[in-house]
Design a protein around this motif. Structure first.
Motif, PDB file in Angstrom:
ATOM      1  N   LYS B  86      -1.513   7.465   6.883  1.00 10.72           N
ATOM      2  CA  LYS B  86      -1.777   6.234   6.120  1.00 10.72           C
ATOM      3  C   LYS B  86      -3.282   6.002   5.980  1.00 10.72           C
ATOM      4  O   LYS B  86      -3.743   5.539   4.920  1.00 10.72           O
ATOM      5  N   ILE B  87      -4.035   6.305   7.018  1.00  9.94           N
ATOM      6  CA  ILE B  87      -5.495   6.166   6.889  1.00  9.94           C
ATOM      7  C   ILE B  87      -5.991   7.064   5.754  1.00  9.94           C
ATOM      8  O   ILE B  87      -6.804   6.642   4.930  1.00  9.94           O
ATOM      9  N   LYS B  89      -4.295   8.047   3.093  1.00  4.75           N
ATOM     10  CA  LYS B  89      -3.921   7.398   1.823  1.00  4.75           C
ATOM     11  C   LYS B  89      -4.863   6.238   1.507  1.00  4.75           C
ATOM     12  O   LYS B  89      -5.254   6.036   0.348  1.00  4.75           O
ATOM     13  N   ASN B  90      -5.202   5.463   2.531  1.00  2.52           N
ATOM     14  CA  ASN B  90      -6.095   4.322   2.309  1.00  2.52           C
ATOM     15  C   ASN B  90      -7.488   4.776   1.875  1.00  2.52           C
ATOM     16  O   ASN B  90      -8.153   4.095   1.097  1.00  2.52           O
ATOM     17  N   GLU B  91      -7.910   5.931   2.380  1.00  2.00           N
ATOM     18  CA  GLU B  91      -9.213   6.464   1.959  1.00  2.00           C
ATOM     19  C   GLU B  91      -9.217   6.791   0.461  1.00  2.00           C
ATOM     20  O   GLU B  91     -10.233   6.640  -0.209  1.00  2.00           O
ATOM     21  N   TYR B  94      -8.968   3.306  -1.406  1.00  2.00           N
ATOM     22  CA  TYR B  94     -10.197   2.524  -1.279  1.00  2.00           C
ATOM     23  C   TYR B  94     -11.409   3.445  -1.116  1.00  2.00           C
ATOM     24  O   TYR B  94     -11.950   3.579  -0.012  1.00  2.00           O
ATOM     25  N   PRO B  95     -11.841   4.103  -2.208  1.00  2.00           N
ATOM     26  CA  PRO B  95     -13.025   4.955  -2.088  1.00  2.00           C
ATOM     27  C   PRO B  95     -14.221   4.086  -1.675  1.00  2.00           C
ATOM     28  O   PRO B  95     -14.359   2.950  -2.154  1.00  2.00           O
TER      29      PRO B  95
END
Lengths: 109, 109, 109, 109
Positions: B86-87, B89-91, B94-95
């Motif tokens: 998930k981290i 995916k979040n990267e 949220y670039p």
């Protein structure tokens, strides 16, 4: 857990987000993610939900844990110790002989 | 995390509670615990809440994580891997260059 | 309130949705809508939230009330009477002399 | 609805509670009450929940509606109009021919 927490803090700091992360807003966000997790089960049996939404369920559980780690970090809580301590409290609240096979709340036992 | 999860499963099995733990009811319970966590911040600033309720906040975070571990176990999800995934995916969502210092949702970036 | 409830039931029946509306799923849905309402305040002060999200806040309050009316209808609850009765209970739980200007829960008064 | 709202405002003002009722805290409180409502269905089928907890369910629905009315009042929202407007929006999002007998979300229709 510590290693995960560190990764999350790095993610946060790379985006300069600490400024938004008050404990109150983190608690709100955790609760919103718990809602998004539950949304996977809306109008569905467990079986249907898991069959159609397992990937999203996995993501939402992760989001919940990410906020739990962020909030713990903000408050200086050792999450692993917190869980161990809570299991001990639950053992007192739910003695085996009274709670075996029962779904009653401890206040009703 | 695996070690904690095992402790929680032992606690559950000693009480014969697996029969109640459908994924849907675990997701409901996680959401209720997230609400109990948030209740510590009701009508309060973060500072007031932490000052008066830190012990309960610690317990409620633990309850949330306990349910996250129970649900993950039920669904065969490796929670640690789920968080790492998930981290990542979040990267992507949220670039850094777009989300630095911004509290916008990824859909608005 | 009765008139609104009737409109909502008509909407539901025109879509043949009663089959999905178990009380448990309606309670889940109400809780999810309450989360969507709260999402408007995530990372924001009340002022910011109202300034940017008032239209959505209005819609989400409406969704919460719609589910409250659907659930009441399913359970034969007269919502107007339920509210009046609850205000009376609250008057007992929070006597003016004890609760004036205090944000304590009744259990702490 | 207006009459109920007035009763609730009188209750609030008699206790000098307006000072605590920021829109954000009212939205939090509404979400907590929705959780307390849902708690009546935890580990239970709808039938069991209604059989054992109907009185509490009634009270918690009332609490949800009370907060919806308080928040609407704070924001100058006419709740009755908000519900009527939302039903109209839902009619657009869920056209009868597409949504008849379907539990799909409008984004999936």
């Amino acid at each position: 857990m510590k290693h995960l927490q560190q990764k999350i803090i790095e993610f946060r700091d790379a985006r300069n987000w600490k400024q938004f992360h008050t404990p109150k807003d983190l608690a709100i966000s955790l609760s919103l993610e718990a809602g998004e997790l539950l949304e996977n089960f809306q109008w569905k049996s467990s079986e249907e939900a898991v069959k159609t939404n397992l990937e999203n369920i996995k993501d939402e559980i992760a989001d919940v844990v990410i906020y739990a780690l962020l909030l713990s970090h903000e408050l200086g809580i050792d999450m692993e110790k917190a869980v161990v301590d809570k299991i001990k409290k639950n053992e007192q609240k739910y003695p085996i002989e009274k709670s075996f096979g029962s779904k009653k709340k401890y206040t009703e036992l």
